[in-house]
Design an enzyme around this catalytic site. Structure first.
Site, short mmCIF file in Angstrom:
data_model
loop_
_atom_site.label_atom_id
_atom_site.label_comp_id
_atom_site.label_asym_id
_atom_site.label_seq_id
_atom_site.Cartn_x
_atom_site.Cartn_y
_atom_site.Cartn_z
N LYS A 62 -5.76 2.92 7.73
CA LYS A 62 -6.47 1.91 7.83
C LYS A 62 -6.65 0.25 8.10
O LYS A 62 -5.58 0.18 7.44
CB LYS A 62 -8.28 2.06 7.62
CG LYS A 62 -8.57 1.91 5.53
CD LYS A 62 -9.07 -0.08 5.38
CE LYS A 62 -8.86 0.00 4.57
NZ LYS A 62 -8.60 -1.75 3.85
N ILE B 22 0.64 -1.56 -0.13
CA ILE B 22 0.35 0.33 0.19
C ILE B 22 0.83 1.24 -0.61
O ILE B 22 0.82 2.25 -0.39
CB ILE B 22 -0.94 -0.34 1.33
CG1 ILE B 22 -2.12 1.19 0.77
CG2 ILE B 22 -0.30 0.14 2.60
CD1 ILE B 22 -2.71 0.92 -0.13
N ASP C 208 -10.68 -6.80 6.26
CA ASP C 208 -9.75 -5.20 5.61
C ASP C 208 -10.52 -4.73 4.78
O ASP C 208 -10.95 -3.56 4.93
CB ASP C 208 -8.54 -5.89 5.74
CG ASP C 208 -7.72 -4.48 4.56
OD1 ASP C 208 -6.95 -4.14 5.18
OD2 ASP C 208 -7.44 -5.63 3.77
#
Length: 305
Positions: A88, A12, A165
């Site tokens: 997150k 990410i 997730d």
């Protein structure tokens, strides 16, 4: 320009955070805290303390590590005077997430608890369209293939993560666009026989006025991926699709700005830094915790990569 570091150089960070920082004139990416290879041209350090000893001019850090153990990392960051942005989910547990919020506030630093799907193109237009309308029913279908989005990533199956997730992205959207609080009524969690977290979840909420909100998550969706939110109102049918990047009313597409989610996140972080304010909404994470509290568990076949 804020001199910013990234902690956790995984998929990410490489796919979203690094390009977004590079495109934002308010930030200068100057260091990485990682146990792996740092990006080309960027010095890498094992700890925040090592980084700050080498470069005391770092001002902020974006945390992209897996969620477990983030409180210790945040404590190190604020001990060295850094402002903090967190990918997150914010932590491994709700209590740890709240401790992060409290720790940063006590230190007088800025904290941005991010929910990237809230920055999708349709979210704010949908919120505005719903104002003044009577909502009758909401259905969410958020279904994707973990093999595509998290290939070989063992952390995704840690307890408390799994299908939540991606699912927390949907929760972050509906908690932002719907006008009243959501209250979980039922939760059904399906666990692979060889994994400690669920691969699918069915959640039934009602808002505080009794409007049903049904949510269906699946981490084993083969073929086309589904990220849809359908809202029935007295003023028509609202549909958000492709992760809330598309919007239609009564089947008619609505023109939206083409603005990447992570670019918007970093613009928001820059604004928070300028105003010295924090954004720490934990509501989506609280709903995940509720899903486990009320969850009825069933076992399905073993997950195979």
């Amino acid at each position: 320009m804020t001199r910013i570091a990234i902690a956790g150089i995984g998929k990410i960070a490489r796919d979203q955070h690094i390009p977004s920082i590079a495109a934002n004139p308010d930030f200068d990416f100057v260091a990485a805290v990682t146990g792996h290879q740092a990006p080309d041209g960027i010095p890498g350090f094992r700890t925040v303390a090592e980084m700050m000893a080498a470069d005391p001019g770092v001002e902020a850090i974006s945390i992209c590590t897996p969620p477990r153990g983030r409180l210790a990392l945040v404590q190190q960051a604020v001990d060295h005077g850094l402002d903090v942005m967190i990918e997150k989910p914010p932590a491994a547990t709700l209590s740890e997430a709240q401790a992060i919020v409290d720790t940063v506030a006590k230190a007088g630093r800025v904290l941005y608890v991010t929910w990237h799907s809230r920055e999708a193109a349709a979210v704010e237009p949908a919120r505005a369209w719903l104002e003044g309308k009577t909502i009758r029913r909401v259905e969410v279908n958020w279904k994707e293939d973990v093999r595509v989005w998290h290939p070989g990533q063992a952390w995704i199956w840690e307890p408390g993560i799994g299908v939540f997730d991606p699912g927390i992205n949907a929760l972050s959207v509906i908690t932002h666009i719907l006008p009243r609080p959501l209250l979980l009524q039922q939760s059904a969690l399906r666990y692979p026989s060889n994994k400690p977290s669920p691969i699918a979840a069915d959640l039934h909420f009602e808002d505080s006025a009794g409007v049903p909100v049904d949510v269906f998550f699946d981490f084993d969706q083969r073929g086309p991926q589904t990220w849809d939110i359908d809202i029935d109102t007295d003023g028509g049918q609202l549909k958000l699709s492709l992760g809330a990047s598309k919007m239609a009313v009564d089947g008619n597409p609505v023109d939206l700005a083409d603005d990447p989610e992570y670019a918007r996140l970093y613009r928001r972080f820059a604004q928070l830094l300028k105003t010295r304010t924090s954004d720490t909404d934990l509501t989506p994470f609280a709903h995940v915790a509720d899903a486990y509290l009320l969850g009825r568990r069933s076992e399905v076949g073993a997950f195979e990569e």
